[in-house]
Design a protein around this motif. Structure first.
Motif, mmCIF file in Angstrom:
data_model
loop_
_atom_site.group_PDB
_atom_site.id
_atom_site.type_symbol
_atom_site.label_atom_id
_atom_site.label_comp_id
_atom_site.label_asym_id
_atom_site.label_seq_id
_atom_site.Cartn_x
_atom_site.Cartn_y
_atom_site.Cartn_z
ATOM 1 N N ASP A 135 40.798 36.498 45.516
ATOM 2 C CA ASP A 135 40.169 37.672 46.093
ATOM 3 C C ASP A 135 38.696 37.768 45.689
ATOM 4 N N ARG A 136 38.366 37.210 44.540
ATOM 5 C CA ARG A 136 36.978 37.138 44.081
ATOM 6 C C ARG A 136 36.789 35.817 43.330
ATOM 7 N N ILE A 137 35.610 35.226 43.503
ATOM 8 C CA ILE A 137 35.172 34.120 42.650
ATOM 9 C C ILE A 137 33.977 34.652 41.876
ATOM 10 N N LEU A 138 34.123 34.751 40.550
ATOM 11 C CA LEU A 138 33.141 35.429 39.713
ATOM 12 C C LEU A 138 32.495 34.450 38.735
ATOM 13 N N SER A 139 31.208 34.668 38.488
ATOM 14 C CA SER A 139 30.458 33.817 37.570
ATOM 15 C C SER A 139 29.844 34.650 36.454
ATOM 16 N N ALA A 140 29.975 34.165 35.227
ATOM 17 C CA ALA A 140 29.344 34.818 34.078
ATOM 18 C C ALA A 140 27.827 34.820 34.206
ATOM 19 N N ASP A 141 27.306 33.925 35.023
ATOM 20 C CA ASP A 141 25.859 33.874 35.236
ATOM 21 C C ASP A 141 25.323 35.199 35.782
ATOM 22 N N SER A 142 26.179 35.958 36.470
ATOM 23 C CA SER A 142 25.717 37.217 37.064
ATOM 24 C C SER A 142 25.386 38.268 36.012
ATOM 25 N N VAL A 143 25.928 38.116 34.793
ATOM 26 C CA VAL A 143 25.615 39.057 33.713
ATOM 27 C C VAL A 143 24.805 38.384 32.600
ATOM 28 N N GLN A 144 24.435 37.102 32.835
ATOM 29 C CA GLN A 144 23.575 36.377 31.884
ATOM 30 C C GLN A 144 24.171 36.313 30.485
ATOM 31 N N ARG A 145 25.487 36.292 30.429
ATOM 32 C CA ARG A 145 26.210 36.128 29.161
ATOM 33 C C ARG A 145 27.441 35.285 29.440
ATOM 34 N N LEU A 146 27.643 34.255 28.651
ATOM 35 C CA LEU A 146 28.762 33.356 28.867
ATOM 36 C C LEU A 146 30.019 33.862 28.167
ATOM 37 N N LYS A 147 31.176 33.536 28.741
ATOM 38 C CA LYS A 147 32.411 33.726 27.992
ATOM 39 C C LYS A 147 32.336 32.850 26.748
ATOM 40 N N PRO A 148 32.854 33.308 25.621
ATOM 41 C CA PRO A 148 33.753 34.441 25.394
ATOM 42 C C PRO A 148 33.062 35.754 25.008
ATOM 43 N N SER A 149 31.793 35.951 25.372
ATOM 44 C CA SER A 149 31.205 37.282 25.216
ATOM 45 C C SER A 149 32.009 38.284 26.035
ATOM 46 N N LYS A 150 31.956 39.547 25.651
ATOM 47 C CA LYS A 150 32.760 40.562 26.332
ATOM 48 C C LYS A 150 32.275 40.858 27.742
ATOM 49 N N GLU A 151 30.976 40.652 27.996
ATOM 50 C CA GLU A 151 30.387 41.086 29.267
ATOM 51 C C GLU A 151 31.025 40.462 30.513
ATOM 52 N N PRO A 152 31.340 39.153 30.523
ATOM 53 C CA PRO A 152 31.964 38.603 31.733
ATOM 54 C C PRO A 152 33.325 39.221 32.050
ATOM 55 N N TYR A 153 34.119 39.497 31.027
ATOM 56 C CA TYR A 153 35.437 40.096 31.262
ATOM 57 C C TYR A 153 35.278 41.541 31.760
ATOM 58 N N GLU A 154 34.321 42.236 31.185
ATOM 59 C CA GLU A 154 34.048 43.602 31.637
ATOM 60 C C GLU A 154 33.527 43.600 33.076
ATOM 61 N N MET A 155 32.717 42.610 33.417
ATOM 62 C CA MET A 155 32.214 42.480 34.777
ATOM 63 C C MET A 155 33.351 42.263 35.760
ATOM 64 N N ALA A 156 34.331 41.437 35.374
ATOM 65 C CA ALA A 156 35.484 41.191 36.253
ATOM 66 C C ALA A 156 36.237 42.489 36.528
ATOM 67 N N ALA A 157 36.433 43.297 35.499
ATOM 68 C CA ALA A 157 37.115 44.581 35.683
ATOM 69 C C ALA A 157 36.304 45.491 36.601
ATOM 70 N N LYS A 158 35.000 45.517 36.392
ATOM 71 C CA LYS A 158 34.132 46.373 37.214
ATOM 72 C C LYS A 158 34.173 45.947 38.674
ATOM 73 N N GLU A 159 34.239 44.643 38.921
ATOM 74 C CA GLU A 159 34.283 44.141 40.298
ATOM 75 C C GLU A 159 35.494 44.682 41.061
ATOM 76 N N PHE A 160 36.585 44.899 40.335
ATOM 77 C CA PHE A 160 37.810 45.390 40.968
ATOM 78 C C PHE A 160 37.989 46.897 40.800
ATOM 79 N N GLY A 161 37.049 47.535 40.117
ATOM 80 C CA GLY A 161 37.150 48.971 39.931
ATOM 81 C C GLY A 161 38.309 49.386 39.042
#
Length: 224
Positions: A135-161
């Motif tokens: 349903d989504r293809i998501l990249s950590a590049d969009s938040v300029q922080r790589l996994k395992p930083s928290k930001e990519p996982y938080e971004m994924a949640a935000k994408e789905f509301g």
């Protein structure tokens, strides 16, 4: 509500062993591929620890140069480019298509979340004939922080509301599992050959030897 299943891509869904013939041709042994990917991940973690950022592909190219220098091997730009380009044509592990289908048919929302750039992620999953499952293809590049930083996982949640604890990260890497759990996600670990969990990190509630076993456990757990 079922957890949204968010998949790591490289090694979790796609088989890096397809790069082995390239490394054997250039270095004389396929084992250098594992050295390179280990350096790749180490260098990525250094960017997180030092609060800097480089795109994942740039880090991978630098890691390749480091390994070549360490081994005293001169590699032509042509050979290096061929290896780096081969990353976008990696095949899926044998069970992946069937199990993504089974999860979709069981009512799960699926997403991919990778450290690769958006363009590389989309090419990889399209070339592997997997893009249609997500349903989504998501990249950590969009938040300029790589996994395992928290930001990519938080971004994924935000994408789905949804809240971050509505996400289940599925990965074959201990560092990715640890990062997702630390961020507040659930997680499922695919223990592909040579992959083990970090004994110092929190353990996920689901583990399995391949995606078939993990998918079965996810479906059973969510049904209960």
């Amino acid at each position: 509500m079922k957890h949204i299943c968010v998949f790591d891509v490289n090694e979790t869904l796609l088989d890096l062993k397809a790069l082995d013939p390239h490394f054997e041709r250039v270095f004389g042994t396929a084992s250098v591929r594992q050295q390179w990917f280990g350096q790749f991940i180490q260098s990525a973690l250094v960017t997180i620890a030092t609060n800097s950022y480089s795109q994942f592909g740039v880090i991978g190219s630098a890691a390749f140069d480091m390994v070549a220098e360490r081994l005293g091997t001169e590699v032509s730009e042509e050979d290096k480019t061929a290896i780096m380009q081969a990353i976008i044509t990696l095949p899926p592990h044998p069970e992946v298509k069937q199990e993504l289908t089974r999860l979709k048919e069981s009512g799960f929302t699926l997403a991919a979340l990778t450290n690769s750039t958006q363009a590389v992620a989309e090419k990889q999953l399209t070339n592997a004939d997997l893009a249609q499952y997500f349903d989504r293809i998501l990249s950590a590049d969009s938040v300029q922080r790589l996994k395992p930083s928290k930001e990519p996982y938080e971004m994924a949640a935000k994408e789905f509301g949804v809240k971050v604890n509505d996400i289940r990260l599925i990965a074959a890497h201990a560092w990715d599992i640890a990062g997702a759990l630390r961020a507040g996600c659930s997680a499922a670990f695919i223990a592909r050959p040579g992959m083990v969990l970090d004994p110092l990190a929190e353990k996920p509630d689901i583990t399995g030897s391949d995606l078939a076993e993990v998918a079965s456990k996810i479906i059973e757990l969510e049904a209960s």
